[in-house]
Design an enzyme around this catalytic site. Structure first.
Site, PDB file in Angstrom:
ATOM      1  N   GLY A  54       0.447  -2.233  -0.333  1.00 23.98           N
ATOM      2  CA  GLY A  54       0.331  -0.363   0.035  1.00 23.98           C
ATOM      3  C   GLY A  54       0.313   1.098  -0.462  1.00 23.98           C
ATOM      4  N   CYS A  55       2.537   1.107  -0.317  1.00 23.63           N
ATOM      5  CA  CYS A  55       2.715   2.734  -0.085  1.00 23.63           C
ATOM      6  C   CYS A  55       3.578   2.328  -1.158  1.00 23.63           C
ATOM      7  CB  CYS A  55       4.107   1.493   0.921  1.00 23.63           C
ATOM      8  SG  CYS A  55       3.961   2.222   2.497  1.00 23.63           S
ATOM      9  N   GLN A  56       3.509   3.828  -2.442  1.00 27.12           N
ATOM     10  CA  GLN A  56       3.594   3.968  -2.703  1.00 27.12           C
ATOM     11  C   GLN A  56       5.101   3.514  -3.690  1.00 27.12           C
ATOM     12  OE1 GLN A  56       3.330   8.110  -4.091  1.00 27.12           O
ATOM     13  NE2 GLN A  56       3.414   7.792  -6.370  1.00 27.12           N
ATOM     14  N   SER A  57       5.980   3.912  -2.716  1.00 25.32           N
ATOM     15  CA  SER A  57       7.552   3.517  -2.381  1.00 25.32           C
ATOM     16  C   SER A  57       7.857   2.526  -2.005  1.00 25.32           C
ATOM     17  CB  SER A  57       8.247   5.330  -1.616  1.00 25.32           C
ATOM     18  OG  SER A  57       8.160   5.881  -1.764  1.00 25.32           O
TER      19      SER A  57
END
Length: 145
Positions: A54-57
């Site tokens: 769920g993290c972009q990075s």
């Protein structure tokens, strides 16, 4: 042995630190500085099972329980995210699973973080919090079984 500060008092410290800055540009700089100071995670821990979904990075997080307290380590390929996760580690690491599970983490709202993060970063921050609380829940279950 030094007394462990409560989660609430650590949150208050962070709110006070952020109050020193007049603009969000300065606050972002501070978050980036925090990220630069975060101890890097060993490459051996940078694997898929430690990646926060769920993290972009890319964000990797590991935890361990020692003497009834949970300790977190994390790293990211984005310096702003490293700063965000370093604040979460500062607030939650070294506390009991129960304290972590019950932590409201009001400092995130109190410093205006939710309003100033892009939606994807905000979702990532929530995913990191969720993982930390999930780890604490697992450790709490181990303590009571």
């Amino acid at each position: 042995m030094s007394e462990v500060k409560s989660i609430a008092s650590i949150e208050d410290e962070i709110v006070e630190e952020f109050a020193l800055f007049d603009s969000w540009d300065e606050k972002y700089e501070y978050i980036i500085d925090l990220g630069k100071k975060l101890k890097p995670l060993a490459d051996a821990h940078k694997k898929d099972e430690n990646k926060i979904k769920g993290c972009q990075s890319s964000v990797w997080m590991v935890s361990e329980m020692k003497d009834g307290r949970v300790y977190y380590s994390a790293d990211s390929d984005a310096v702003i995210v490293k700063g965000l996760v370093s604040m979460l580690i500062r607030v939650l690491s070294g506390h009991t699973p129960k304290e972590i599970m019950e932590a409201g983490l009001s400092f995130i709202d109190r410093i205006g973080m939710k309003q100033h993060l892009a939606q994807t970063r905000s979702n990532g921050l929530l995913s990191m919090v969720k993982q930390m609380k999930l780890d604490a829940t697992v450790y709490q279950a181990q303590l009571t079984s």
